[in-house]
Design a protein around this motif. Sequence first.
Motif, short mmCIF file in Angstrom:
data_model
loop_
_atom_site.label_atom_id
_atom_site.label_comp_id
_atom_site.label_asym_id
_atom_site.label_seq_id
_atom_site.Cartn_x
_atom_site.Cartn_y
_atom_site.Cartn_z
N GLU A 45 -72.50 7.18 -10.66
CA GLU A 45 -71.46 6.35 -10.94
C GLU A 45 -71.54 5.61 -12.13
O GLU A 45 -72.48 4.89 -12.30
CB GLU A 45 -71.41 5.59 -9.72
CG GLU A 45 -71.40 6.25 -8.15
CD GLU A 45 -71.43 5.21 -7.28
OE1 GLU A 45 -71.41 3.91 -7.49
OE2 GLU A 45 -71.48 5.69 -5.93
N TYR A 46 -70.40 5.55 -12.64
CA TYR A 46 -70.36 4.92 -14.09
C TYR A 46 -68.96 3.94 -14.01
O TYR A 46 -67.77 4.99 -13.95
CB TYR A 46 -70.36 5.50 -15.18
CG TYR A 46 -71.84 6.12 -15.36
CD1 TYR A 46 -72.82 5.43 -15.81
CD2 TYR A 46 -72.32 7.44 -15.09
CE1 TYR A 46 -74.17 5.86 -15.78
CE2 TYR A 46 -73.50 7.94 -15.06
CZ TYR A 46 -74.41 6.98 -15.56
OH TYR A 46 -75.62 7.38 -15.91
N SER A 47 -68.66 2.74 -14.19
CA SER A 47 -67.47 2.14 -14.26
C SER A 47 -66.83 2.76 -15.55
O SER A 47 -67.35 3.02 -16.45
CB SER A 47 -67.65 0.78 -14.26
OG SER A 47 -67.95 0.27 -12.81
N ILE A 48 -65.51 2.85 -15.49
CA ILE A 48 -64.80 3.55 -16.61
C ILE A 48 -64.50 2.11 -17.67
O ILE A 48 -64.19 0.97 -17.15
CB ILE A 48 -63.28 3.73 -16.20
CG1 ILE A 48 -63.39 4.99 -15.36
CG2 ILE A 48 -62.53 4.16 -17.65
CD1 ILE A 48 -62.05 5.65 -14.63
N TYR A 49 -64.94 2.43 -18.46
CA TYR A 49 -64.85 1.32 -19.77
C TYR A 49 -63.86 1.25 -20.77
O TYR A 49 -63.66 0.31 -21.46
CB TYR A 49 -66.33 1.77 -20.75
CG TYR A 49 -66.87 0.71 -21.51
CD1 TYR A 49 -67.54 -0.29 -21.31
CD2 TYR A 49 -67.03 1.17 -23.19
CE1 TYR A 49 -67.92 -1.31 -22.25
CE2 TYR A 49 -67.27 -0.01 -23.99
CZ TYR A 49 -68.12 -0.99 -23.58
OH TYR A 49 -68.60 -1.91 -24.53
N SER A 50 -63.15 2.37 -20.71
CA SER A 50 -61.91 2.27 -21.43
C SER A 50 -60.78 1.78 -20.86
O SER A 50 -60.84 1.44 -19.76
CB SER A 50 -61.65 3.92 -21.91
OG SER A 50 -61.80 4.77 -20.96
N GLY A 51 -59.63 1.65 -21.55
CA GLY A 51 -58.57 0.89 -21.06
C GLY A 51 -57.39 2.09 -20.21
O GLY A 51 -57.50 3.26 -20.61
N GLU A 52 -56.62 1.78 -19.60
CA GLU A 52 -55.67 2.58 -18.83
C GLU A 52 -54.80 3.34 -19.72
O GLU A 52 -54.30 4.53 -19.78
CB GLU A 52 -55.05 1.96 -17.84
CG GLU A 52 -55.73 1.35 -16.55
CD GLU A 52 -54.65 0.58 -15.63
OE1 GLU A 52 -53.32 0.73 -15.78
OE2 GLU A 52 -55.08 -0.01 -14.75
N LYS A 53 -54.52 2.56 -20.98
CA LYS A 53 -53.74 3.48 -21.79
C LYS A 53 -54.19 4.24 -23.10
O LYS A 53 -53.72 4.72 -23.86
CB LYS A 53 -52.76 2.00 -22.65
CG LYS A 53 -51.70 1.49 -21.56
CD LYS A 53 -51.34 0.04 -22.05
CE LYS A 53 -50.68 -0.79 -20.83
NZ LYS A 53 -50.09 -2.17 -21.66
N ASP A 54 -55.53 4.04 -23.06
CA ASP A 54 -56.28 4.72 -24.00
C ASP A 54 -56.00 6.44 -23.75
O ASP A 54 -56.01 6.79 -22.72
CB ASP A 54 -57.82 4.63 -23.91
CG ASP A 54 -58.16 2.92 -24.57
OD1 ASP A 54 -57.22 2.73 -25.35
OD2 ASP A 54 -59.07 2.56 -24.01
N ASP A 55 -56.19 7.08 -24.83
CA ASP A 55 -56.11 8.67 -24.87
C ASP A 55 -57.56 9.38 -24.57
O ASP A 55 -57.47 10.43 -24.46
CB ASP A 55 -55.44 9.15 -25.95
CG ASP A 55 -55.88 8.79 -27.37
OD1 ASP A 55 -56.89 8.33 -27.26
OD2 ASP A 55 -55.17 9.34 -28.34
N PHE A 56 -58.57 8.64 -24.13
CA PHE A 56 -59.61 9.01 -23.94
C PHE A 56 -60.35 8.34 -22.68
O PHE A 56 -59.70 7.19 -22.19
CB PHE A 56 -60.67 8.94 -25.20
CG PHE A 56 -60.63 7.40 -25.75
CD1 PHE A 56 -61.55 6.55 -25.37
CD2 PHE A 56 -59.72 7.18 -26.93
CE1 PHE A 56 -61.33 5.19 -25.51
CE2 PHE A 56 -59.72 5.99 -27.48
CZ PHE A 56 -60.56 4.96 -26.51
N ILE A 57 -61.29 8.62 -22.31
CA ILE A 57 -62.07 8.14 -21.11
C ILE A 57 -63.51 7.60 -21.73
O ILE A 57 -64.17 8.64 -22.55
CB ILE A 57 -62.46 9.13 -19.91
CG1 ILE A 57 -61.08 9.26 -19.31
CG2 ILE A 57 -63.41 8.42 -18.93
CD1 ILE A 57 -60.42 8.20 -18.68
#
Length: 213
Positions: A45-57
């Motif tokens: 498991e890894y928390s998502i580091y990027s933002g909701e509006k970014d075009d990448f994960i």
Amino acid sequence: MRKHKVIQTRQLTESTFVIRLERNELQFQTGQFILLGFNGIDRREYSIYSGEKDDFIEVLVREVEGGKVSAKLKRLKPGDTVQVDGPFGFFKFSPDMYAVKKFLFVATGTGISPFHSFVRTHSEMDYRLVHGVRFAEEAYDHRDFDSDRLTLCTSGETKGDFYGRVTTYLAEQNIDKDTNCFLCGNSEMIYEVFDILTGKGIPVSNIFSEVYF
């Protein structure tokens, strides 16, 4: 489960790095996590580091000694693929969910991950971030936060904003009782900070946590 192509890997310290993946239409709410793996069995498991509006994960990864998944993730190169499942989790966040929009984020180590996503998504909110690490080099991407809203606590050297643990720092602070408090990191820190906050009169209903192992 789907496969995502690696766009970039970025080394932050000797053992910690950020992997950027193609978004591949993955929808999530900031604060959620994904499972990364390679064969459908070994997954972490890894928390998502990027933002909701970014075009990448993006995910922030700390290599664990003897760890099957983190060692493989560290060897990934642009163009490689990794299996992704999710998103999952209930540590979801949006300022609009709260009547009083005043936030305190407390993290240790890579527990800063969801808060990085929080701030990338909602950069204009009223927040304070307290991040505890051993050494200042572990101030992962602190440039992405408002420096006036950030306190780096270092327990192994005096190069941070405060020399000592986050618990020692918070015990000395005045915190408004209507603050919404989010804790992410090791369980010992979370238990201690919970007691500190409730001791200052902050109601249990205003405290939210995500444990990292």
